[in-house]
Design a protein around this motif. Sequence first.
Motif, PDB file in Angstrom:
ATOM      1  N   LEU A 173       9.048   5.633  -5.371  1.00 53.95           N
ATOM      2  CA  LEU A 173      10.238   4.940  -4.840  1.00 53.95           C
ATOM      3  C   LEU A 173      10.066   4.701  -3.127  1.00 53.95           C
ATOM      4  O   LEU A 173      10.905   3.416  -3.158  1.00 53.95           O
ATOM      5  CB  LEU A 173      11.362   6.092  -4.951  1.00 53.95           C
ATOM      6  CG  LEU A 173      12.510   5.735  -4.091  1.00 53.95           C
ATOM      7  CD1 LEU A 173      13.922   5.702  -5.300  1.00 53.95           C
ATOM      8  CD2 LEU A 173      13.900   7.034  -4.074  1.00 53.95           C
ATOM      9  N   ALA A 174      10.135   5.505  -2.301  1.00 54.98           N
ATOM     10  CA  ALA A 174       9.329   4.859  -0.883  1.00 54.98           C
ATOM     11  C   ALA A 174       8.755   3.664  -1.189  1.00 54.98           C
ATOM     12  O   ALA A 174       9.612   2.616  -0.568  1.00 54.98           O
ATOM     13  CB  ALA A 174       8.508   5.898  -0.279  1.00 54.98           C
TER      14      ALA A 174
ATOM     15  N   MET B  22      17.102  10.027  -1.022  1.00 53.90           N
ATOM     16  CA  MET B  22      15.851  10.646  -1.773  1.00 53.90           C
ATOM     17  C   MET B  22      16.206  13.169  -1.368  1.00 53.90           C
ATOM     18  O   MET B  22      16.463  13.848  -2.582  1.00 53.90           O
ATOM     19  CB  MET B  22      14.869  11.242  -0.934  1.00 53.90           C
ATOM     20  CG  MET B  22      14.041   9.629  -1.059  1.00 53.90           C
ATOM     21  SD  MET B  22      12.315   9.526  -0.478  1.00 53.90           S
ATOM     22  CE  MET B  22      11.361  10.377  -1.013  1.00 53.90           C
TER      23      MET B  22
ATOM     24  N   GLY C 178       9.056  10.233  -6.184  1.00 55.63           N
ATOM     25  CA  GLY C 178       9.840  10.208  -4.702  1.00 55.63           C
ATOM     26  C   GLY C 178       8.911   9.417  -3.628  1.00 55.63           C
ATOM     27  O   GLY C 178      10.189   8.098  -3.523  1.00 55.63           O
ATOM     28  N   LEU C 179       7.251   9.246  -3.877  1.00 56.48           N
ATOM     29  CA  LEU C 179       6.819   8.516  -3.146  1.00 56.48           C
ATOM     30  C   LEU C 179       6.796   7.028  -3.934  1.00 56.48           C
ATOM     31  O   LEU C 179       6.896   6.326  -2.878  1.00 56.48           O
ATOM     32  CB  LEU C 179       4.543   9.144  -3.365  1.00 56.48           C
ATOM     33  CG  LEU C 179       4.743   9.801  -2.385  1.00 56.48           C
ATOM     34  CD1 LEU C 179       3.433  10.335  -2.500  1.00 56.48           C
ATOM     35  CD2 LEU C 179       5.231   9.414  -0.875  1.00 56.48           C
TER      36      LEU C 179
ATOM     37  N   MET D 206       8.007  14.129 -11.157  1.00 52.48           N
ATOM     38  CA  MET D 206       9.071  13.882  -9.509  1.00 52.48           C
ATOM     39  C   MET D 206       8.510  13.486  -8.495  1.00 52.48           C
ATOM     40  O   MET D 206       9.205  13.288  -8.150  1.00 52.48           O
ATOM     41  CB  MET D 206      10.380  14.523 -10.321  1.00 52.48           C
ATOM     42  CG  MET D 206      11.113  15.537 -11.549  1.00 52.48           C
ATOM     43  SD  MET D 206      12.038  13.333 -12.094  1.00 52.48           S
ATOM     44  CE  MET D 206      13.281  13.375 -10.886  1.00 52.48           C
ATOM     45  N   PHE D 207       7.301  14.442  -8.724  1.00 56.37           N
ATOM     46  CA  PHE D 207       6.857  14.661  -7.006  1.00 56.37           C
ATOM     47  C   PHE D 207       6.595  13.478  -6.725  1.00 56.37           C
ATOM     48  O   PHE D 207       6.327  13.090  -5.610  1.00 56.37           O
ATOM     49  CB  PHE D 207       6.050  15.501  -7.152  1.00 56.37           C
ATOM     50  CG  PHE D 207       5.067  16.559  -5.395  1.00 56.37           C
ATOM     51  CD1 PHE D 207       5.711  16.942  -4.509  1.00 56.37           C
ATOM     52  CD2 PHE D 207       3.852  16.024  -5.643  1.00 56.37           C
ATOM     53  CE1 PHE D 207       5.915  17.240  -3.918  1.00 56.37           C
ATOM     54  CE2 PHE D 207       3.580  16.103  -4.560  1.00 56.37           C
ATOM     55  CZ  PHE D 207       4.222  16.991  -3.762  1.00 56.37           C
TER      56      PHE D 207
ATOM     57  N   PRO E 101      10.984  19.051  -7.326  1.00 54.67           N
ATOM     58  CA  PRO E 101       9.880  18.195  -6.908  1.00 54.67           C
ATOM     59  C   PRO E 101      10.404  16.742  -5.832  1.00 54.67           C
ATOM     60  O   PRO E 101       9.572  16.710  -4.953  1.00 54.67           O
ATOM     61  CB  PRO E 101       9.013  17.936  -8.269  1.00 54.67           C
ATOM     62  CG  PRO E 101       9.457  18.365  -8.643  1.00 54.67           C
ATOM     63  CD  PRO E 101      11.323  19.150  -8.281  1.00 54.67           C
TER      64      PRO E 101
ATOM     65  N   ILE F 297       8.457  16.339  -2.097  1.00 48.95           N
ATOM     66  CA  ILE F 297       8.571  15.273  -1.590  1.00 48.95           C
ATOM     67  C   ILE F 297       8.858  14.896  -0.792  1.00 48.95           C
ATOM     68  O   ILE F 297       7.731  14.116   0.439  1.00 48.95           O
ATOM     69  CB  ILE F 297       7.359  14.329  -2.860  1.00 48.95           C
ATOM     70  CG1 ILE F 297       6.964  12.907  -2.446  1.00 48.95           C
ATOM     71  CG2 ILE F 297       9.067  13.454  -2.905  1.00 48.95           C
ATOM     72  CD1 ILE F 297       5.699  13.645  -2.209  1.00 48.95           C
TER      73      ILE F 297
ATOM     74  N   ASN G 120       0.956   3.516   5.083  1.00 49.93           N
ATOM     75  CA  ASN G 120       1.468   4.739   5.251  1.00 49.93           C
ATOM     76  C   ASN G 120       1.357   5.372   3.931  1.00 49.93           C
ATOM     77  O   ASN G 120       1.006   5.858   3.180  1.00 49.93           O
ATOM     78  CB  ASN G 120       3.258   4.921   5.927  1.00 49.93           C
ATOM     79  CG  ASN G 120       3.011   5.291   7.104  1.00 49.93           C
ATOM     80  OD1 ASN G 120       2.093   5.213   8.177  1.00 49.93           O
ATOM     81  ND2 ASN G 120       4.669   4.538   7.833  1.00 49.93           N
ATOM     82  N   LEU G 121       1.890   4.582   3.167  1.00 52.30           N
ATOM     83  CA  LEU G 121       2.168   5.079   2.193  1.00 52.30           C
ATOM     84  C   LEU G 121       0.787   5.109   1.479  1.00 52.30           C
ATOM     85  O   LEU G 121       0.628   5.943   0.211  1.00 52.30           O
ATOM     86  CB  LEU G 121       3.440   4.009   1.379  1.00 52.30           C
ATOM     87  CG  LEU G 121       5.068   3.832   1.298  1.00 52.30           C
ATOM     88  CD1 LEU G 121       5.483   2.690   1.197  1.00 52.30           C
ATOM     89  CD2 LEU G 121       5.283   5.273   1.128  1.00 52.30           C
TER      90      LEU G 121
ATOM     91  N   ALA H 133      -0.672   8.357   1.979  1.00 45.75           N
ATOM     92  CA  ALA H 133      -0.050   9.334   1.339  1.00 45.75           C
ATOM     93  C   ALA H 133      -0.038   9.572  -0.001  1.00 45.75           C
ATOM     94  O   ALA H 133      -0.509  10.235  -0.900  1.00 45.75           O
ATOM     95  CB  ALA H 133       1.830   9.460   1.781  1.00 45.75           C
TER      96      ALA H 133
ATOM     97  N   LEU I  42      -2.356  12.289  -1.543  1.00 41.78           N
ATOM     98  CA  LEU I  42      -1.965  13.324  -2.434  1.00 41.78           C
ATOM     99  C   LEU I  42      -2.250  13.284  -3.527  1.00 41.78           C
ATOM    100  O   LEU I  42      -2.637  14.509  -4.161  1.00 41.78           O
ATOM    101  CB  LEU I  42       0.023  13.426  -2.972  1.00 41.78           C
ATOM    102  CG  LEU I  42       0.369  14.344  -3.074  1.00 41.78           C
ATOM    103  CD1 LEU I  42       0.383  14.955  -2.009  1.00 41.78           C
ATOM    104  CD2 LEU I  42       1.685  13.710  -3.448  1.00 41.78           C
TER     105      LEU I  42
ATOM    106  N   VAL J  22      10.963   0.909  -2.762  1.00 38.27           N
ATOM    107  CA  VAL J  22      11.870   0.332  -1.953  1.00 38.27           C
ATOM    108  C   VAL J  22      11.372  -0.731  -0.395  1.00 38.27           C
ATOM    109  O   VAL J  22      11.725  -1.414  -0.179  1.00 38.27           O
ATOM    110  CB  VAL J  22      12.633   1.942  -0.613  1.00 38.27           C
ATOM    111  CG1 VAL J  22      13.088   1.193   0.310  1.00 38.27           C
ATOM    112  CG2 VAL J  22      14.031   2.300  -1.841  1.00 38.27           C
TER     113      VAL J  22
END
Lengths: 233, 550
Positions: free
Chosen positions: A59-60, B246, A56-57, A52-53, B212, B216, A164-165, A168, A172, A63
């Motif tokens: 997902l970004a 988000m 989020g990345l 899940m952590f 989480p 993020i 950026n992504l 990141a 990570l 998008v």
Amino acid sequence: MSTSAEASRAGTPEIPDSKSRAWGLAHHFESFAQQQEASYLGMWLFLVQEIMFFGGLFLAYIVYRTGHPEAFTSGSHELDITLGGINTVVLIASSLTMALAVWAAQKGRSKGIVVFIILTILLGGVFLGIKTVEYSHKWHEHHVPGPHFEWDGPDAPHVQMFFNLYFAMTGLHALHMVVGMALLAVIAVWAWRGAFTKENHNLIEGIGLYWHFVDIVWIFLFPLLYLLGRNGV
Amino acid sequence: MSAEPTGRTHYLNADYGVKSWLLTIDHKRIAILYLISITVFFALGGLMAVLMRLELATPVGDMVQPDTYNRLFTMHGVLMVFFFLLPSIPAVLGNFLLPLMIGAKDLAFPKINLASWYIYSIGGLFTLWSMLHGGVDTGWTFYTPFSTAFSNTYVISTAVGVFITGFSSILTGLNFIVTIHRMRAPGLTWFRLPLFVWAHYATSLVMVLGTPVLAITIFLLGLERLFHIGIFDPALGGDPVLFQPMGWVYSHPAVYILVLPSMGVVSEIVTAFSRKRIFGYKFVAYASVAIAVLGFLVWGHHMFVSSQSPYAGVIFSFLSMLVAVPSAIKVFNWTATLYEGSISWDTPMLYALGFIGLFTIGGLTGVMLATLGIDIHVHDTYFVVAHFHYIMVGGALMGYLGGMHFWWPKITGRMYPIFWSKLSALVIFIGFNLTFLPQFLLGYLGMPRRYHAYPEDFQVLNVMSSAGASILGIGYLIPLVYFIWSMRYGKRAEDNPWDAFGLEWETSSPPPTHNFLETPTVSLEAYDYADREEKRRAAEVSASGAVEPG
């Protein structure tokens, strides 16, 4: 009533009789099997939250990639596919050595554990070394996002978004590897001292799951960042 | 504290000294550590609410500057949501009771449990540090682009505090799930579990899956603010609206982290004081899981007016209304449990009944807000403020206080004064309604939230609300005083002062360090009061039968 009840009435804290319990079995578990099941389930749940952590990345990424495919493709062309490819192989090899360390633990071979864990740490080090080379190339080419970012082609803001992504996500991921390698180093020392037995090696299995997870994250990152949109180059 | 007259050793007197508390791995002591920490944060958050209501007693902004007011409502939200409500029932009551309820010696990972308290505390210190240096003014949701590009306040340090605290929540959830799966006593099948445990299972799922995503999101926000790269900044190619889904993918389910444990508490209390098995056990249990799952599918109802497509809006509207179904199942089943029960009006029951009433209002206004047309009319008004306070305070907090009153004798081995505790329940109920009912009207009439001044027409309702808030404040002080008082002067509690059902009542009050002297075996369904009564009557009959011939 048991003796522990009498002990508690006499005023001494109830500490389970250390002699009657096997070494390494925590006070609140009934058996090694229970302890092992709890430990594995705990690790799997931890990995679920990791998904899940990172989710989020991802997902970004989805998008912004959907919105600006050309910029992302041209950003992707700046990445070194050879170094990325070598790193993928290195990381898969480290998963193999990690799996062998777990296998050695299951057989109760302490020396085998130490050897395979050290190999895993070394391969992790090679990966991070190559990653550092890649990062420093980006730095010299002014592709690190921020005030020093430079881009000659069209749509510079969204190319910067790609970087950026990129930083990141791979940053990570690298951080997770550093944590994993530190944990592996501790475990190697413990294994050297003979802390793990056939019945009790949950920690090695747990860290193994973690290591494979970090590996799998890279298996997703590599095509998304390096390969996607590069066909027909 | 002096030793018990009987000289019995329990978890409170097993060891003394600061170290025995700060390095404890006993889930009961860790629960006490959490209790002290969250009470401090509750007091601070409450103080900010008092300051806000004082400012709003008059239409003109005369007491605090607009900037100060922005910081007040932000810090009130941050402290109350992340540092009080989220850990309140799970980390205090859940931590204390879960192993007791399932007949275990401890949670599956006692050291991780202690670590989670330290993580929580470190996060709390970051947030306190930010507060002392002037606070933060973005609202507790940290919406971009304000939080990344415009706010000059301590966004980063507060966000870091929230980020860190999130991991304590994740670890607590992980610990609970593993404990419920692997540590149950022999005979304690899934459908014999107390509903408190089911509620905590559902809560833990949300904690592990949702938190989480918030982490993020805050991580990206921090990157953008620190290094001036544009994830959300439109000037740098980003999209500020991306922050909203988000953020809400966690923050809406977080509401269910707050209210689900409270529902678990109410299920326990309602059965115990109706002396009846809960109506529709399986429905109540599955409803918890259903709420947890549906909670992940409704984030879009926070974005009806922020450029979301109307079709998505319709779907999110429908999904949000679906949450009302399992919630209503619970309310109906509690009510059906009361029907023909032999009800006693002890303090925990008063709180639980308060919960049912207030949660129903909060839930029904939630359905109104899920309706697209109404939401656009009352969006960002006091109607929304009133709605979520009915859920978070009328729901979550009432449940927390009910649970504290129910299990206080188990936790401390002492009883609190009956009169004062019943009075506190009444004062809180009255104060709460006086505070927040007028806010529904204010919102409907068009008063926007987050302003320190308002037109004079709104003053009467605002004064009512401020008066209610001061009553509410007194209502919270009363339990604080008598709980502390009772630890020294309270009557000693029996092992099972409410004659309630459940493993936690079968061990002594307070429990020994390892909870049970012998691992219990479970052979009965949960809340089988009728069967127990029958057995008792049979025992009485046979006892009197044995006497008569002699």
